[in-house]
Enzyme design. Structure first.
Site, PDB file in Angstrom:
ATOM      1  N   ALA A  56      11.678   6.522  36.657  1.00 44.88           N
ATOM      2  CA  ALA A  56      11.792   7.129  37.977  1.00 44.88           C
ATOM      3  C   ALA A  56      10.719   6.556  38.893  1.00 44.88           C
ATOM      4  O   ALA A  56       9.678   6.080  38.428  1.00 44.88           O
ATOM      5  CB  ALA A  56      11.643   8.643  37.886  1.00 44.88           C
ATOM      6  N   ASP A  57      11.001   6.623  40.175  1.00 48.75           N
ATOM      7  CA  ASP A  57      10.002   6.259  41.168  1.00 48.75           C
ATOM      8  C   ASP A  57      10.189   7.185  42.368  1.00 48.75           C
ATOM      9  O   ASP A  57      11.319   7.510  42.735  1.00 48.75           O
ATOM     10  CB  ASP A  57      10.123   4.799  41.595  1.00 48.75           C
ATOM     11  CG  ASP A  57       8.890   4.355  42.363  1.00 48.75           C
ATOM     12  OD1 ASP A  57       7.797   4.348  41.756  1.00 48.75           O
ATOM     13  OD2 ASP A  57       9.002   4.044  43.557  1.00 48.75           O
ATOM     14  N   THR A  58       9.071   7.607  42.951  1.00 49.03           N
ATOM     15  CA  THR A  58       9.083   8.550  44.065  1.00 49.03           C
ATOM     16  C   THR A  58       8.258   7.979  45.204  1.00 49.03           C
ATOM     17  O   THR A  58       7.207   7.371  44.971  1.00 49.03           O
ATOM     18  CB  THR A  58       8.483   9.905  43.633  1.00 49.03           C
ATOM     19  OG1 THR A  58       9.242  10.417  42.550  1.00 49.03           O
ATOM     20  CG2 THR A  58       8.464  10.906  44.772  1.00 49.03           C
ATOM     21  N   ALA A 101      14.241   7.985  42.792  1.00 52.65           N
ATOM     22  CA  ALA A 101      15.348   7.371  42.055  1.00 52.65           C
ATOM     23  C   ALA A 101      15.080   7.605  40.579  1.00 52.65           C
ATOM     24  O   ALA A 101      13.957   7.416  40.098  1.00 52.65           O
ATOM     25  CB  ALA A 101      15.438   5.884  42.349  1.00 52.65           C
TER      26      ALA A 101
END
Length: 189
Positions: free
Chosen positions: A67-69, A104
């Site tokens: 995930a990346d934020t 994502a």
């Protein structure tokens, strides 16, 4: 397998009863000015999953979750601040305004995978200089996109959230469960 060193993502996954090992990816997280913030998190999350798959030899018989934020203020990414002055400027720019938090989530598993991007609108209260100084004195701004963390005292800066609260912390749980279901990690239902 969780492709993230984020303690917040580990806590969130643990809170929903998912067992996992951590393999931290080492990918370039540079942002190109012509890249939309939602496309940026999708690219970086996919790169994190691919990097861990590569480290594990490519033929993995387990799910790799990455995930990346990021925090998006008017199309500009507000990354983790390198210093207190940068954090002060970021918080002042968020004061009294609505911004978006994009995450994502990518799941790679034997036989397929799933990707989802979640956006949450976050509206900050109007912040005085003393309020910003108070928050910075807590040290919570360190290692946080946008220079704040919703999971603790940073919640006092937020007037309203429209969307997933766990997304603002770094992992939208409803959608992550969907990704894990698609990978066969959690039961359908």
């Amino acid at each position: 397998m969780l492709a993230s060193g984020s303690p917040r993502r580990r806590e969130l996954l643990t809170s929903i009863g998912v067992a996992f090992d951590v393999v931290v990816s080492d990918v370039d997280e540079s942002w190109s000015l012509d890249e939309r913030p939602d496309a940026y998190v999708e690219r970086v999350a996919a790169a994190k999953a691919a990097a861990v798959l590569d480290r594990l030899g490519g033929a993995v018989d387990t799910c790799v979750l990455a995930a990346d934020t990021t925090v998006d203020l008017g199309g500009e990414i507000l990354a983790k601040p390198p210093a207190a002055d940068d954090a002060r400027r970021r918080l002042a720019s968020l004061s009294g305004r609505t911004h978006q938090v994009h995450t994502a989530v990518v799941g790679h598993c034997p036989g397929g995978g799933s990707t989802v991007t979640v956006t949450t609108d976050v509206t900050f209260a109007r912040l005085s200089a003393p309020a910003i100084d108070w928050y910075l004195s807590l040290g919570e701004h360190l290692d946080k996109a946008g220079a704040y963390g919703m999971q603790s005292a940073g919640a006092a800066l937020v007037e309203r959230i429209d969307g997933s609260p766990s997304n603002v912390i770094g992992l939208p749980l409803v959608e992550t469960i969907g990704v894990l279901r698609a990978c066969g990690v959690v039961a359908a239902g």
